[in-house]
Scaffold this motif. Structure first.
Motif, PDB file in Angstrom:
ATOM      1  N   VAL A   1      23.727 -22.219  80.721  1.00 37.38           N
ATOM      2  CA  VAL A   1      24.600 -21.966  79.586  1.00 37.38           C
ATOM      3  C   VAL A   1      25.522 -20.796  79.925  1.00 37.38           C
ATOM      4  O   VAL A   1      25.074 -19.756  80.413  1.00 37.38           O
ATOM      5  N   GLN A   2      26.796 -20.988  79.632  1.00 37.85           N
ATOM      6  CA  GLN A   2      27.753 -19.909  79.855  1.00 37.85           C
ATOM      7  C   GLN A   2      28.641 -19.776  78.641  1.00 37.85           C
ATOM      8  O   GLN A   2      29.163 -20.764  78.125  1.00 37.85           O
ATOM      9  N   LEU A   3      28.779 -18.536  78.183  1.00 40.00           N
ATOM     10  CA  LEU A   3      29.665 -18.223  77.074  1.00 40.00           C
ATOM     11  C   LEU A   3      30.690 -17.223  77.574  1.00 40.00           C
ATOM     12  O   LEU A   3      30.325 -16.126  78.006  1.00 40.00           O
ATOM     13  N   GLN A   4      31.950 -17.603  77.524  1.00 38.62           N
ATOM     14  CA  GLN A   4      33.022 -16.770  78.072  1.00 38.62           C
ATOM     15  C   GLN A   4      33.904 -16.292  76.932  1.00 38.62           C
ATOM     16  O   GLN A   4      34.697 -17.054  76.389  1.00 38.62           O
ATOM     17  N   GLY A  25      27.728 -25.835  79.441  1.00 38.71           N
ATOM     18  CA  GLY A  25      26.330 -25.979  79.806  1.00 38.71           C
ATOM     19  C   GLY A  25      25.396 -26.228  78.641  1.00 38.71           C
ATOM     20  O   GLY A  25      24.173 -26.109  78.785  1.00 38.71           O
ATOM     21  N   LEU A  26      25.955 -26.553  77.506  1.00 34.21           N
ATOM     22  CA  LEU A  26      25.146 -26.858  76.333  1.00 34.21           C
ATOM     23  C   LEU A  26      25.885 -27.870  75.468  1.00 34.21           C
ATOM     24  O   LEU A  26      27.108 -28.037  75.613  1.00 34.21           O
ATOM     25  N   THR A  27      25.142 -28.533  74.607  1.00 28.90           N
ATOM     26  CA  THR A  27      25.770 -29.432  73.641  1.00 28.90           C
ATOM     27  C   THR A  27      26.219 -28.571  72.471  1.00 28.90           C
ATOM     28  O   THR A  27      25.444 -28.240  71.576  1.00 28.90           O
ATOM     29  N   PHE A  28      27.466 -28.197  72.509  1.00 32.04           N
ATOM     30  CA  PHE A  28      27.988 -27.150  71.627  1.00 32.04           C
ATOM     31  C   PHE A  28      27.744 -27.451  70.157  1.00 32.04           C
ATOM     32  O   PHE A  28      27.412 -26.559  69.379  1.00 32.04           O
ATOM     33  N   SER A  29      27.883 -28.697  69.769  1.00 34.81           N
ATOM     34  CA  SER A  29      27.745 -29.056  68.353  1.00 34.81           C
ATOM     35  C   SER A  29      26.311 -28.959  67.854  1.00 34.81           C
ATOM     36  O   SER A  29      26.060 -29.140  66.660  1.00 34.81           O
ATOM     37  N   ASN A  30      25.367 -28.657  68.745  1.00 30.53           N
ATOM     38  CA  ASN A  30      23.979 -28.446  68.334  1.00 30.53           C
ATOM     39  C   ASN A  30      23.646 -26.978  68.107  1.00 30.53           C
ATOM     40  O   ASN A  30      22.494 -26.641  67.831  1.00 30.53           O
ATOM     41  N   TYR A  31      24.644 -26.110  68.255  1.00 33.27           N
ATOM     42  CA  TYR A  31      24.395 -24.675  68.198  1.00 33.27           C
ATOM     43  C   TYR A  31      25.177 -23.990  67.093  1.00 33.27           C
ATOM     44  O   TYR A  31      26.380 -24.223  66.914  1.00 33.27           O
ATOM     45  N   PHE A  46      25.401  -7.440  63.982  1.00 29.34           N
ATOM     46  CA  PHE A  46      25.919  -8.749  63.614  1.00 29.34           C
ATOM     47  C   PHE A  46      27.259  -8.588  62.919  1.00 29.34           C
ATOM     48  O   PHE A  46      27.446  -7.695  62.079  1.00 29.34           O
ATOM     49  N   VAL A  47      28.202  -9.475  63.250  1.00 34.55           N
ATOM     50  CA  VAL A  47      29.509  -9.469  62.593  1.00 34.55           C
ATOM     51  C   VAL A  47      29.684 -10.718  61.734  1.00 34.55           C
ATOM     52  O   VAL A  47      29.995 -10.623  60.549  1.00 34.55           O
ATOM     53  N   THR A  48      29.479 -11.883  62.335  1.00 29.68           N
ATOM     54  CA  THR A  48      29.718 -13.128  61.625  1.00 29.68           C
ATOM     55  C   THR A  48      29.051 -14.278  62.354  1.00 29.68           C
ATOM     56  O   THR A  48      28.759 -14.178  63.544  1.00 29.68           O
ATOM     57  N   SER A  49      28.801 -15.352  61.632  1.00 27.82           N
ATOM     58  CA  SER A  49      28.246 -16.550  62.252  1.00 27.82           C
ATOM     59  C   SER A  49      28.804 -17.785  61.576  1.00 27.82           C
ATOM     60  O   SER A  49      29.306 -17.730  60.443  1.00 27.82           O
ATOM     61  N   ILE A  50      28.680 -18.897  62.291  1.00 20.08           N
ATOM     62  CA  ILE A  50      29.136 -20.173  61.779  1.00 20.08           C
ATOM     63  C   ILE A  50      28.120 -21.224  62.177  1.00 20.08           C
ATOM     64  O   ILE A  50      27.595 -21.217  63.291  1.00 20.08           O
ATOM     65  N   SER A  51      27.831 -22.117  61.265  1.00 20.67           N
ATOM     66  CA  SER A  51      26.841 -23.151  61.532  1.00 20.67           C
ATOM     67  C   SER A  51      27.379 -24.171  62.527  1.00 20.67           C
ATOM     68  O   SER A  51      28.585 -24.241  62.795  1.00 20.67           O
ATOM     69  N   LYS A  98      22.928 -19.973  69.086  1.00 19.10           N
ATOM     70  CA  LYS A  98      21.568 -20.198  68.615  1.00 19.10           C
ATOM     71  C   LYS A  98      21.408 -21.678  68.301  1.00 19.10           C
ATOM     72  O   LYS A  98      22.161 -22.221  67.505  1.00 19.10           O
ATOM     73  N   PHE A  99      20.424 -22.302  68.929  1.00 18.71           N
ATOM     74  CA  PHE A  99      20.173 -23.709  68.651  1.00 18.71           C
ATOM     75  C   PHE A  99      19.943 -23.890  67.159  1.00 18.71           C
ATOM     76  O   PHE A  99      19.305 -23.041  66.515  1.00 18.71           O
ATOM     77  N   LYS A 100      20.433 -24.976  66.607  1.00 23.15           N
ATOM     78  CA  LYS A 100      20.427 -25.108  65.155  1.00 23.15           C
ATOM     79  C   LYS A 100      19.035 -25.118  64.555  1.00 23.15           C
ATOM     80  O   LYS A 100      18.877 -24.890  63.369  1.00 23.15           O
ATOM     81  N   GLY A 101      18.017 -25.348  65.373  1.00 26.18           N
ATOM     82  CA  GLY A 101      16.656 -25.268  64.877  1.00 26.18           C
ATOM     83  C   GLY A 101      15.960 -23.984  65.257  1.00 26.18           C
ATOM     84  O   GLY A 101      14.773 -23.797  64.975  1.00 26.18           O
ATOM     85  N   GLY A 102      16.678 -23.097  65.902  1.00 24.75           N
ATOM     86  CA  GLY A 102      16.075 -21.884  66.420  1.00 24.75           C
ATOM     87  C   GLY A 102      16.119 -20.720  65.444  1.00 24.75           C
ATOM     88  O   GLY A 102      16.751 -20.793  64.392  1.00 24.75           O
ATOM     89  N   VAL A 103      15.469 -19.625  65.830  1.00 23.73           N
ATOM     90  CA  VAL A 103      15.402 -18.453  64.956  1.00 23.73           C
ATOM     91  C   VAL A 103      16.143 -17.262  65.520  1.00 23.73           C
ATOM     92  O   VAL A 103      16.342 -16.265  64.818  1.00 23.73           O
ATOM     93  N   ARG A 104      16.553 -17.323  66.760  1.00 15.35           N
ATOM     94  CA  ARG A 104      17.274 -16.189  67.334  1.00 15.35           C
ATOM     95  C   ARG A 104      18.351 -16.695  68.287  1.00 15.35           C
ATOM     96  O   ARG A 104      18.328 -17.841  68.730  1.00 15.35           O
ATOM     97  N   TYR A 105      19.265 -15.792  68.581  1.00 16.68           N
ATOM     98  CA  TYR A 105      20.331 -16.107  69.525  1.00 16.68           C
ATOM     99  C   TYR A 105      19.797 -15.913  70.945  1.00 16.68           C
ATOM    100  O   TYR A 105      19.451 -14.799  71.335  1.00 16.68           O
ATOM    101  N   ASP A 106      19.747 -16.982  71.683  1.00 14.82           N
ATOM    102  CA  ASP A 106      19.186 -16.948  73.028  1.00 14.82           C
ATOM    103  C   ASP A 106      20.221 -16.861  74.123  1.00 14.82           C
ATOM    104  O   ASP A 106      19.888 -16.531  75.256  1.00 14.82           O
ATOM    105  N   ASN A 107      21.451 -17.173  73.786  1.00 12.56           N
ATOM    106  CA  ASN A 107      22.491 -17.232  74.804  1.00 12.56           C
ATOM    107  C   ASN A 107      23.638 -16.300  74.412  1.00 12.56           C
ATOM    108  O   ASN A 107      24.138 -16.366  73.286  1.00 12.56           O
ATOM    109  N   TRP A 108      24.033 -15.465  75.358  1.00 14.62           N
ATOM    110  CA  TRP A 108      25.030 -14.426  75.081  1.00 14.62           C
ATOM    111  C   TRP A 108      26.147 -14.462  76.112  1.00 14.62           C
ATOM    112  O   TRP A 108      25.897 -14.715  77.294  1.00 14.62           O
TER     113      TRP A 108
END
Length: 118
Positions: A1-4, A25-31, A46-51, A98-108
């Motif tokens: 997974v890469q976030l740029q 490297g991830l199925t973006f619509s699942n996160y 934390f600043v903001t999030s989107i489902s 964060k995977f939509k079923g997850g509890v924390r942000y795993d990828n930065w």
């Protein structure tokens, strides 16, 4: 997974910037995606999030009405439009996934620096 993350820079108070975060490297619509920031000498916040669908957003009180998060699942990208910037918005901004079923942000992502001058 890469976030740029990109789009940071130097701006005067009252100005605006638009940050982007391209994911691979991830199925973006699942996160669910988030933006966090870390100012010099302070902890990351934390600043903001989107489902994953884009239907739900959250903002920290200090940016409500000034920042807008959005996403384009076709382009695997999340955006942060920052208006009416203040010197206290100066920080390194990080995107996270964060995977939509997850509890924390795993990828930065690596972060992009935003500096707001007074």
């Amino acid at each position: 997974v890469q976030l740029q993350a990109s789009g940071g820079g130097l701006v005067q108070a009252g100005g605006y910037l638009r940050l982007s975060c391209a994911a691979s490297g991830l199925t973006f619509s699942n996160y669910n995606m988030g933006w966090f920031r870390q100012a010099p000498g302070k902890e990351r916040e934390f600043v903001t999030s989107i489902s994953w669908s884009g239907g739900t957003t959250y903002y920290v009180d200090s940016v409500k009405g000034r920042f807008t998060i959005s996403r384009d699942n076709a382009k695997n990208t999340v955006f942060l439009q920052m208006n009416s910037l203040k010197p206290e918005d100066t920080a390194v901004y990080y995107c996270a996934a964060k995977f939509k079923g997850g509890v924390r942000y795993d990828n930065w992502g690596q972060g992009t620096l935003v500096t707001v001058s007074s």
